[in-house]
Design a protein around this motif. Structure first.
Motif, PDB file in Angstrom:
ATOM      1  N   PHE A 171       0.824  -1.213   0.000  1.00  0.00           N
ATOM      2  CA  PHE A 171       0.000   0.000   0.000  1.00  0.00           C
ATOM      3  C   PHE A 171       0.861   1.266   0.000  1.00  0.00           C
ATOM      4  O   PHE A 171       0.529   2.254  -0.653  1.00  0.00           O
ATOM      5  N   THR A 172       1.981   1.269   0.740  1.00  0.00           N
ATOM      6  CA  THR A 172       2.866   2.445   0.775  1.00  0.00           C
ATOM      7  C   THR A 172       3.387   2.754  -0.618  1.00  0.00           C
ATOM      8  O   THR A 172       3.322   3.904  -1.085  1.00  0.00           O
ATOM      9  N   ASN A 173       3.902   1.734  -1.314  1.00  0.00           N
ATOM     10  CA  ASN A 173       4.468   1.967  -2.636  1.00  0.00           C
ATOM     11  C   ASN A 173       3.397   2.402  -3.634  1.00  0.00           C
ATOM     12  O   ASN A 173       3.637   3.281  -4.475  1.00  0.00           O
ATOM     13  N   LEU A 174       2.194   1.777  -3.584  1.00  0.00           N
ATOM     14  CA  LEU A 174       1.139   2.150  -4.525  1.00  0.00           C
ATOM     15  C   LEU A 174       0.647   3.581  -4.286  1.00  0.00           C
ATOM     16  O   LEU A 174       0.426   4.343  -5.236  1.00  0.00           O
ATOM     17  N   ILE A 175       0.476   3.963  -2.991  1.00  0.00           N
ATOM     18  CA  ILE A 175      -0.020   5.322  -2.679  1.00  0.00           C
ATOM     19  C   ILE A 175       1.003   6.367  -3.094  1.00  0.00           C
ATOM     20  O   ILE A 175       0.680   7.354  -3.776  1.00  0.00           O
ATOM     21  N   LEU A 176       2.279   6.171  -2.688  1.00  0.00           N
ATOM     22  CA  LEU A 176       3.301   7.160  -3.034  1.00  0.00           C
ATOM     23  C   LEU A 176       3.524   7.208  -4.543  1.00  0.00           C
ATOM     24  O   LEU A 176       3.762   8.278  -5.108  1.00  0.00           O
ATOM     25  N   SER A 214      -7.291   3.124  -6.947  1.00  0.00           N
ATOM     26  CA  SER A 214      -7.560   3.879  -8.162  1.00  0.00           C
ATOM     27  C   SER A 214      -7.471   5.370  -7.893  1.00  0.00           C
ATOM     28  O   SER A 214      -7.727   5.833  -6.775  1.00  0.00           O
ATOM     29  N   ASP A 215      -7.058   6.120  -8.922  1.00  0.00           N
ATOM     30  CA  ASP A 215      -6.975   7.583  -8.819  1.00  0.00           C
ATOM     31  C   ASP A 215      -7.470   8.186 -10.121  1.00  0.00           C
ATOM     32  O   ASP A 215      -7.668   7.491 -11.116  1.00  0.00           O
ATOM     33  N   ASN A 216      -7.666   9.488 -10.107  1.00  0.00           N
ATOM     34  CA  ASN A 216      -8.088  10.221 -11.301  1.00  0.00           C
ATOM     35  C   ASN A 216      -7.013  11.195 -11.738  1.00  0.00           C
ATOM     36  O   ASN A 216      -7.298  12.314 -12.156  1.00  0.00           O
ATOM     37  N   GLY A 217      -5.749  10.716 -11.628  1.00  0.00           N
ATOM     38  CA  GLY A 217      -4.612  11.572 -11.971  1.00  0.00           C
ATOM     39  C   GLY A 217      -4.312  11.582 -13.457  1.00  0.00           C
ATOM     40  O   GLY A 217      -5.192  11.450 -14.301  1.00  0.00           O
ATOM     41  N   GLU A 231      -2.658  -6.449 -11.644  1.00  0.00           N
ATOM     42  CA  GLU A 231      -2.774  -5.920 -12.994  1.00  0.00           C
ATOM     43  C   GLU A 231      -3.080  -4.434 -12.920  1.00  0.00           C
ATOM     44  O   GLU A 231      -3.556  -3.932 -11.889  1.00  0.00           O
ATOM     45  N   VAL A 232      -2.798  -3.720 -14.002  1.00  0.00           N
ATOM     46  CA  VAL A 232      -2.987  -2.273 -14.033  1.00  0.00           C
ATOM     47  C   VAL A 232      -3.876  -1.925 -15.221  1.00  0.00           C
ATOM     48  O   VAL A 232      -3.771  -2.517 -16.296  1.00  0.00           O
ATOM     49  N   GLU A 287      -5.787   2.490 -12.304  1.00  0.00           N
ATOM     50  CA  GLU A 287      -6.355   1.567 -11.319  1.00  0.00           C
ATOM     51  C   GLU A 287      -5.471   0.325 -11.233  1.00  0.00           C
ATOM     52  O   GLU A 287      -5.178  -0.305 -12.242  1.00  0.00           O
ATOM     53  N   PHE A 288      -5.029   0.009 -10.004  1.00  0.00           N
ATOM     54  CA  PHE A 288      -4.289  -1.220  -9.736  1.00  0.00           C
ATOM     55  C   PHE A 288      -5.238  -2.210  -9.065  1.00  0.00           C
ATOM     56  O   PHE A 288      -5.947  -1.854  -8.108  1.00  0.00           O
ATOM     57  N   ILE A 289      -5.260  -3.447  -9.565  1.00  0.00           N
ATOM     58  CA  ILE A 289      -6.146  -4.489  -9.041  1.00  0.00           C
ATOM     59  C   ILE A 289      -5.281  -5.638  -8.533  1.00  0.00           C
ATOM     60  O   ILE A 289      -4.511  -6.234  -9.299  1.00  0.00           O
TER      61      ILE A 289
END
Length: 680
Positions: free
Chosen positions: A577-582, A613-616, A661-662, A671-673
């Motif tokens: 979670f740390t790596n995905l969020i950052l 998932s983000d809207n970046g 998967e991305v 979005e990462f699943i």
């Protein structure tokens, strides 16, 4: 390898060229003959079976016609009209009734003379009014009750309820010791049923029909059976089983396949095993008028007897031809082998090194010319041998040089392989060090952020404690100089209370930060599996990451349900979670307007499905297939190492036994699943 002489080879050649086609053609002929013969026999057998069915149908039709004519006769109508009023059920009969019985017996006596066992007149209520053979095995009282469920009851019901003529199957009848059947017809007057007339017949006529099998086959037999529920009974005597009783019920499992087809109404012909356990050719037919099954059969051993005789004659002929081929091949072989024996001796001499050996030409023309060719070959071999020895010597020298050169190249190649293997090991060690460095860098950033976040509440707490000390000092001075009034004292108390409240609030904030950081640090180093609430884990992580997340205009939403409990490695989940969020904040929202990041999870069939998932900014399509590769980054030179998502991929695959998967659309978000077992 064993070699055969010329006589043997000639024998084999003649055997293959003459005997093999003969055997194949004979086999094909016999096979086609057997098939045609069996087909012809099946046609004949089917014709015989059809004839037997027609004969039995004709006999049954004649008997039904007899009983129908009897039911329409004036004598029968008059008999019912006079007997019915005189009959006394269960009591003594009058003299008029008995006298009438004697008269009727004389009227119907000719039916017994025609071969019928009995003639019965039965009232619509089932009472036996008259029996032609009433003084023997049938009694006037209770006949309908004693025969209920058997053949008589069957035809009585058909006549009574359906007003039609019918016949029953043959059943063994103990009073007379043989199988009998009943044929009945209703007696109607102006459409009203006044009685039922029944004729009783034995199986002798049916037996006579089935015994006439025709042809020369001694094993031919006609078997007739009727089915009654889970039982069946033979309707004629069996040729090879004297103990079988006609009409005696037997279990349906004892039926042969052909007889089962017959009683089930299936028309069939083929090979079967009969009641003796003997293989037979059987034709199955159904007799609808009496609901019987008929099988016309004959033993297969007798059917194929002609074929066996032809086959034995063929074997004898083949044996005679084989002896002839053996004799001819022996004579020809001895004549042809003599010149070749001389050539064999010469060849052995040449093989031993005597290349100047010669042979005297003899025999037939071919062998004479062959001897001359052998002599020429011997001379040519002598010359070729000398030339070959010189070429071999030169070639041996060339091969020695090539072997030395190849050995030198192999040694150089082995040395290059060792160097390449050492470089690969160094590269793998460097990759492991970079991954550990990336983990330590992430932990260092976490510690720095934690220290920065902790500095604010501690600074405020120090300021509040200094203010509290100053207020207490002023209060003490006012008290010592007798200048302390009640209003001033209350003012100082309020200030002191406010300072204590501020001090307590910031100290609690510091304790909460220390507790969350301690939880994150402990879980990241925890190598053991344990149960944890996924929602609480993400909340504590977001608290610890707040110094970093505050730098970006992103609202992080934890939508994971509080009832999701995972039995896995919490430290690995913290790292993922740390790596995905950052990664989402750094690559998706740097220089970007405000956005959102959503963390969600669900459980489907014992699988934990996590989405981040983000809207970046999104990821270009060409980069989506490479983002999990080590050292792949789009921020090379700006602090990106390219190991963040590679670490996530390795943890999910190897430690959590899952998959990642991305999905991304450029300009709309990423979005990462993650899919992994709930019980990791």
């Amino acid at each position: 390898m064993r070699r055969y002489n010329l006589s043997t080879m000639l024998f084999v050649w003649l055997l293959l060229s003459v005997m093999t086609p003969t055997v194949i053609l004979s086999g094909l002929y016999l096979s086609s003959f057997k098939q045609a013969f069996l087909q012809q026999e099946q046609v004949h057998l089917s014709q015989f079976a059809d004839n037997k069915v027609k004969q039995i149908e004709d006999y049954i039709s004649e008997r039904i016609a007899d009983v129908f004519s009897l039911s329409q006769s004036a004598e029968t109508v008059e008999a019912f009209s006079k007997l019915s009023p005189l009959y006394r059920h269960g009591g003594e009969h009058t003299q008029d009734y008995l006298k009438r019985l004697v008269e009727l017996k004389k009227v119907y006596q000719h039916y017994q003379d025609d071969g019928y066992l009995d003639l019965l007149l039965i009232s619509p209520s089932g009472d036996l009014l008259f029996s032609l053979a009433m003084n023997s095995h049938l009694q006037a009282k209770g006949i309908a009750e004693s025969e209920r469920g058997k053949g008589l009851n069957f035809v009585v019901k058909r006549a009574k309820y359906f007003l039609e003529s019918s016949s029953s199957s043959f059943e063994y009848y103990p009073p007379i010791g043989q199988a009998v059947a009943f044929i009945g017809s209703p007696v109607l007057v102006q459409g009203r049923l006044i009685g039922i007339v029944v004729l009783q017949v034995d199986s002798q006529i049916i037996q006579k029909v089935t015994l006439e099998v025709g042809g020369s086959r001694s094993s031919r037999e006609v078997v007739v059976a009727a089915r009654q529920g889970d039982y069946f009974s033979y309707q004629v005597e069996l040729k090879y089983d004297a103990d079988a009783i006609v009409g005696e019920p037997q279990p349906i499992s004892a039926l042969s396949e052909s007889l089962s087809n017959a009683v089930s109404g299936r028309r069939h012909i083929g090979v079967d095993i009969d009641y003796r356990g003997v293989e037979v050719l059987a034709a199955s037919r159904y007799i609808p008028s009496v609901q019987w099954g008929l099988v016309f059969k004959e033993d297969m051993s007798e059917v194929v007897q002609v074929y066996d005789q032809i086959f034995q004659l063929g074997l004898l002929t083949l044996f005679v031809v084989l002896i002839g081929v053996l004799l001819v091949s022996g004579l020809l072989g001895s004549m042809l082998a003599k010149p070749f024996e001389s050539m064999t001796q010469m060849t052995r001499s040449i093989a031993s090194g005597k290349t100047d050996t010669r042979i005297e030409p003899e025999g037939f023309r071919e062998s004479y010319e062959l001897a001359l060719c052998f002599n020429q070959m011997s001379h040519a071999l002598s010359l070729a041998r000398e030339t070959l020895e010189q070429q071999v010597e030169a070639r041996t020298l060339e091969l020695t040089d090539e072997i030395d050169l190849r050995q030198n190249k192999e040694a150089a190649l082995a040395e290059s392989y060792k160097k390449l293997n050492l470089s690969m090991k160094n590269l793998q060690a460097m990759q492991s060090q970079l991954i550990e460095s990336e983990k330590m860098a992430a932990l260092g950033g976490l510690v720095a952020g934690f220290a920065h976040e902790l500095n604010t509440p501690i600074g405020v707490a120090i300021t509040a404690s200094s203010l509290l000390l100053r207020e207490l000092t002023i209060l003490e001075q006012s008290y010592s100089s007798d200048e302390l009034t009640e209003a001033v004292f209350k003012q100082y108390l309020d200030d002191i209370k406010a300072a204590c409240t501020l001090l307590e609030k910031n100290l609690k904030r510091s304790a909460s930060l220390v507790r969350d950081f301690k939880l994150v640090a402990v879980e990241q180093t925890n190598l053991h599996k344990e149960k944890f609430v996924l929602h609480e884990l993400i909340e504590s992580l977001l608290t610890s990451l707040s110094p970093e997340t505050k730098k970006y205009p992103v609202e992080i939403s934890n939508r994971v349900r509080e009832d999701i409990v995972v039995n896995s490695y919490p430290g690995d989940f913290y790292q993922v979670f740390t790596n995905l969020i950052l990664n989402s904040l750094i690559h998706g929202f740097t220089g970007h307007q405000a956005g959102g990041l959503i963390i969600d999870a669900s459980i489907v069939e014992e699988l934990l499905i996590i989405t981040v998932s983000d809207n970046g900014k999104g990821i270009p399509e060409k980069n989506c297939s490479s983002i999990f590769e080590p050292f792949f980054t789009t921020k090379r030179g700006n602090g990106g190492s390219g190991l963040g998502l590679s670490i996530v991929y390795n943890i999910v695959k190897q430690k959590l036994h899952g998959d990642i998967e991305v999905k991304s659309i450029l300009g709309q978000g990423t979005e990462f699943i993650i899919t992994c077992p709930v019980e990791g």
